[in-house]
Design an enzyme around this catalytic site. Sequence first.
Site: not given
Length: 267
Positions: A129, A142
Amino acid sequence: MSKVVLITGGSSGIGKSIGEFLSSKGYDVFGTSRNPDRYPNSKFKLVALDVADIISIKKAIQAVVETSGRLDVLINNAGSGITGPIEEIPDEEIKRNFETNFFGPINVIKSVLPQMREQNSGLIINITSIAGYMGLPYRGIYSASKGALELVTEAFRMEISGFNIKMTNVAPGDFATNIAAGRYHAPVLDNSPYKETYQNTLSMMDAHVDSGNDPKQMARAIYKIIETKNPKIHYKVGAFMQKFSIVLKRILPDKIYEKLLRNHYKL
């Protein structure tokens, strides 16, 4: 002979788009889901796999190899989101997120390497990501789990280079998928000192996903990487400003970059 591709988390979102696109290009695609029976209309084969269960991982890979005789490409796509003030996220949720986003992909890689070594060929693509390149407020866990996978890939690809096995990272930005519905949200507590800023940031994150790019863009990017003889170490796929934010982090002083993020999230 068609290349055999295994995509973890292939029943929805980015994984589903990749699987459908690669199938249309003639690849022999296997996707994974913890409950493949829920997706009887899948356009490619689905096998049962839970990235948090090593026995499940080994059974799924064995099933693919027994069916197709080989495994050419692994796409580590399965992942989960998590949001909340780090102070307020339960430890078990932090550990669960790392099990899915970090330890799970590593265990899948370990399980496919013997087959790829035997073939003297293979490609492993880890879906990370853009958030993994920076510590984002209320997405810190995250960011950390995806950033850890980015770094471990850098080391892993050097260790396996002598076996003619390639490995790369692909970091997507925001795409219009159901990740927001599936992520763990720490609740917005009425008595929390983070209540207002967390709620505002949560609304902003959901809006970004809802207005995100078509996941077919990721599918096309993955296809190009598979067709590339020597893939790069890192790829970024997404909106220009999301990709440019990584460049800014490299060139700006830390405090100036932090100020940009704080202004963006109104902190």
